[in-house]
Scaffold this motif. Structure first.
Motif, mmCIF file in Angstrom:
data_model
loop_
_atom_site.group_PDB
_atom_site.id
_atom_site.type_symbol
_atom_site.label_atom_id
_atom_site.label_comp_id
_atom_site.label_asym_id
_atom_site.label_seq_id
_atom_site.Cartn_x
_atom_site.Cartn_y
_atom_site.Cartn_z
ATOM 1 N N GLN A 44 -20.081 40.894 -0.225
ATOM 2 C CA GLN A 44 -18.511 39.843 0.328
ATOM 3 C C GLN A 44 -18.926 38.937 -0.932
ATOM 4 O O GLN A 44 -18.810 37.614 -1.501
ATOM 5 N N THR A 48 -18.289 37.014 -3.519
ATOM 6 C CA THR A 48 -17.638 35.184 -3.605
ATOM 7 C C THR A 48 -18.174 35.153 -5.061
ATOM 8 O O THR A 48 -17.414 33.407 -5.891
ATOM 9 N N THR A 51 -15.318 35.617 -7.901
ATOM 10 C CA THR A 51 -13.927 34.299 -7.709
ATOM 11 C C THR A 51 -14.742 33.188 -8.389
ATOM 12 O O THR A 51 -13.635 32.736 -8.795
ATOM 13 N N ARG A 93 -8.103 29.173 -3.053
ATOM 14 C CA ARG A 93 -7.833 29.412 -1.687
ATOM 15 C C ARG A 93 -8.841 30.840 -1.122
ATOM 16 O O ARG A 93 -9.290 31.080 -0.125
ATOM 17 N N VAL A 94 -8.766 32.007 -2.541
ATOM 18 C CA VAL A 94 -9.342 32.715 -1.927
ATOM 19 C C VAL A 94 -10.885 32.062 -1.483
ATOM 20 O O VAL A 94 -11.664 32.719 -0.960
ATOM 21 N N GLU A 96 -12.147 29.931 -0.148
ATOM 22 C CA GLU A 96 -12.379 29.401 0.339
ATOM 23 C C GLU A 96 -12.455 30.697 1.915
ATOM 24 O O GLU A 96 -13.080 30.142 3.096
ATOM 25 N N GLU A 97 -11.948 31.415 1.117
ATOM 26 C CA GLU A 97 -11.973 32.709 2.439
ATOM 27 C C GLU A 97 -13.000 33.234 2.321
ATOM 28 O O GLU A 97 -13.807 33.667 3.449
ATOM 29 N N GLN A 98 -14.158 33.642 1.103
ATOM 30 C CA GLN A 98 -15.112 34.124 1.140
ATOM 31 C C GLN A 98 -16.329 33.143 1.287
ATOM 32 O O GLN A 98 -17.527 33.992 1.094
ATOM 33 N N PRO A 101 -19.262 31.271 5.383
ATOM 34 C CA PRO A 101 -19.617 29.505 6.787
ATOM 35 C C PRO A 101 -20.320 28.756 7.396
ATOM 36 O O PRO A 101 -20.263 28.240 8.162
ATOM 37 N N GLN A 106 -19.357 25.120 3.169
ATOM 38 C CA GLN A 106 -18.246 23.901 3.208
ATOM 39 C C GLN A 106 -18.567 22.757 2.659
ATOM 40 O O GLN A 106 -17.158 22.326 2.374
#
Length: 455
Positions: A44, A48, A51, A93-94, A96-98, A101, A106
Motif C-alpha cells: 500500500q 501511495t 500515486t 481521489r486515489v 485520499e484512499e491510499q 490514516p 491527513q
C-alpha cells in the motif's frame, strides 16, 4: 491399579504434549499473519508513493499544456490540459484512499488539496485571461510567478508526505524482518529438539530437515506455514511416543522390580536398578527442560504461584537428588533466615534449583561438597547454590544463559547446554534475577533472588 495409574500418566503426558504443539503452531500461524499484514502495508505504501508520482506527472503535464495553449494558441494543448486536470483529480481521489490514516498525513493531504485548488484556479484564470486578451503578457507573467510559488509549496508538501510514507515503509519492513527472525527462531528450536530423537528417527528427521529448508525459502506463504505447523505437530507426536511412553514404562518397571527384589537381595545387587531409575529421571528432567524452554520462547510458560513451605521443598529436593545421584557428592542445605513459607510456582522453582544443583554435581570434582542456602532479604527470597568445581571462565559468564552454550573448559563432561537457559527463563517468570560468581578451578556460586510479592 498400577497399570491404571500408568494409563492416566500416559494420557496426561500425551495431552500436555499436544497442548504444547498447539501453542507452537498457533504462534507460528499468528507470526505468518503478521508477515502477510506487513507485506500488505508495504504494498500500500508503494502504491501511495506511485500515486504521488503520477499526480506530479499530471500536474506537470497540465502546466505544460497550458503554456502551449497560451504561447502557441493550439487548441489541442487546451484539450490536453483539460485531460490532465481530470487525471490530477483522479489521482488525488486515489491518494485520499491510499495515504496513511495518521493525523499528520491527513493534515498534509488537506494542505496539498488546498494548494492544488489554488493553483488550478490560477491556471483557469490564465486561460480565461488569454481567451479575453491574447496580448496581456504582464498579467500572464504575474500569474505564472504565483503559480510557480504554489508549485514549490506543493512540492514541499509532497516531499513531506513521501518522507513520512517512506518512514512507514521502513517500519513495516523492519516489523516484517523481526517477524521472520522470530519464526526462524521457532524453526531452529524445532531442529534442536529433533536432534534429541533416538537413532531410529534419523531418516525421518533428515526428510523433515529437507522439507524445513524448502519452507524457509517460502517464508511469506501462508500455505507453507500451515504445512510446517503440521510437520512440527508430527515431530512432537513422535517425541511423545518414542520418549515419554517408554520412559514411563522404564520407571514403572524398575519401581516394580525394586519392590519385588528389595527384600530378596542385598543393597549392592540393587545398585544397577537404582542407576536405571536415576538415568530415567535424568532423561525425564531433560525432556522437561526442553519443553519449559520452548514454552518460554513462545511466551506461554505457565506461572501459578501458591503458598509453599520453602524449607521443606528444599529438603525434599536435596534428598531426591542425593538419593538418585551416582556420584559421591554431599549436598548440604542451610536455612540462614527465618523464611519458611512463600508464594512461589513450585514447578518453576523445581526447575531452577534442580538444574543448578545438577550442574553443581556434574561440574564438581568427585567427592566435593555442594551447598544449597536459603535466605531472606527485605524484598527478596534468596537461594544460593555453591560448589567447588571446575568454575566458569570470566569471559564466558555472560553467555552461559544462552541455549546450548557450553564453556570451553567442560572438556568431556556430558551436557546439553539447556539447564542454565531454563533457569534464566524460570527466574524471569518470577520477576527475579540470577547472578554468578565463579573462578576457574576454585568453584561457582549462583545467587537467585525472587521478590516476596509479585504483582
Amino acid at each position: 491399579m498400577k497399570w491404571s495409574f500408568q494409563g492416566r500418566w500416559i494420557i496426561g503426558a500425551f495431552s500436555l504434549t499436544l497442548l504444547l504443539m498447539g501453542l507452537v503452531t498457533f504462534a507460528s500461524f499468528k507470526n505468518t499473519s503478521e508477515i502477510q499484514r506487513g507485506a500488505d502495508r508495504v504494498q500500500q505504501t508503494y502504491q501511495t508513493l506511485n500515486t504521488l508520482t503520477n499526480f506530479y506527472a499530471a500536474m506537470t503535464a497540465a502546466e505544460s499544456a497550458r503554456r502551449g495553449y497560451i504561447f502557441l494558441g493550439n487548441t489541442q494543448d487546451l484539450q490536453r490540459h483539460q485531460n490532465e486536470l481530470i487525471n490530477m483529480h483522479s489521482e488525488l481521489r486515489v491518494l485520499e484512499e491510499q495515504i496513511h490514516p495518521s493525523l499528520s498525513q491527513q493534515q498534509r493531504l488537506q494542505r496539498l488539496e488546498s494548494l492544488v485548488k489554488q493553483r488550478l484556479a490560477l491556471l483557469k484564470e490564465s486561460i480565461e485571461l488569454y481567451q479575453q486578451d491574447t496580448t496581456a503578457i504582464s498579467p500572464q507573467n504575474n500569474i505564472t510567478d504565483r503559480s510557480v510559488k504554489l508549485r514549490e509549496e506543493i512540492l514541499q508538501v509532497m516531499a513531506e508526505i513521501k518522507t513520512e510514507e517512506q518512514s512507514y515503509l521502513n517500519n513495516s519492513l523492519e516489523e516484517s524482518d523481526n517477524s521472520i527472525r522470530f519464526r526462524i527462531l521457532i524453526e531452529i528450536i524445532g531442529t534442536i529438539l529433533s536432534l534429541a530423537v533416538i537413532a531410529s528417527l534419523c531418516i525421518v528427521l533428515e526428510r523433515q530437515w529437507v522439507k524445513r529448508e524448502k519452507i524457509e525459502s517460502l517464508e511469506v506463504s501462508l500455505a507453507q506455514e500451515k504445512e510446517f505447523g503440521e510437520l512440527k505437530l508430527r515431530l512432537f507426536s513422535m517425541i511423545s511416543h518414542e520418549f515419554r511412553t517408554p520412559l514411563s514404562i522404564i520407571l514403572l518397571s524398575s519401581q516394580l522390580l525394586k519392590e519385588i527384589l528389595e527384600d530378596l537381595v542385598d543393597e549392592k545387587q540393587l545398585k544397577n536398578l537404582y542407576r536405571i531409575q536415576s538415568s530415567a529421571k535424568l532423561i525425564n528432567h531433560l525432556l522437561t527442560d526442553i519443553l519449559t524452554l520452548t514454552r518460554a520462547e513462545v511466551g506461554q510458560l505457565d506461572y501459578k504461584p501458591q503458598l509453599i513451605n520453602v524449607e521443606n521443598f528444599c529438603l525434599n529436593l536435596v534428598e531426591d537428588l542425593q538419593l538418585f545421584s551416582t556420584t559421591r557428592h554431599l549436598i548440604e542445605f542451610m536455612n540462614l533466615g527465618q523464611l519458611f513459607r512463600a508464594n512461589l510456582d513450585e514447578k518453576l522453582l523445581y526447575s531452577i534449583l534442580s538444574n543448578l544443583l545438577l550442574n553443581a554435581i556434574k561440574y564438581s570434582f568427585v567427592g566435593g561438597n555442594i551447598s544449597l542456602i536459603l535466605n531472606s532479604e527485605a524484598e527478596n527470597i534468596v537461594f544460593q547454590v555453591i560448589d567447588k568445581g571446575i568454575g566458569i571462565p570470566l569471559a564466558e559468564q555472560e553467555k552461559i544463559y544462552e541455549p546450548l552454550y557450553r564453556c570451553q573448559n567442560v572438556e568431556n563432561i556430558v551436557g546439553t547446554g539447556l539447564g542454565l537457559a531454563v533457569v534464566k527463563k524460570c527466574v524471569e517468570r518470577h520477576q527475579g534475577e540470577i547472578t554468578v560468581e565463579s573462578q576457574v578451578g576454585v568453584g561457582t556460586k549462583f545467587t537467585v533472588k525472587i521478590p516476596h510479592t509479585i504483582c
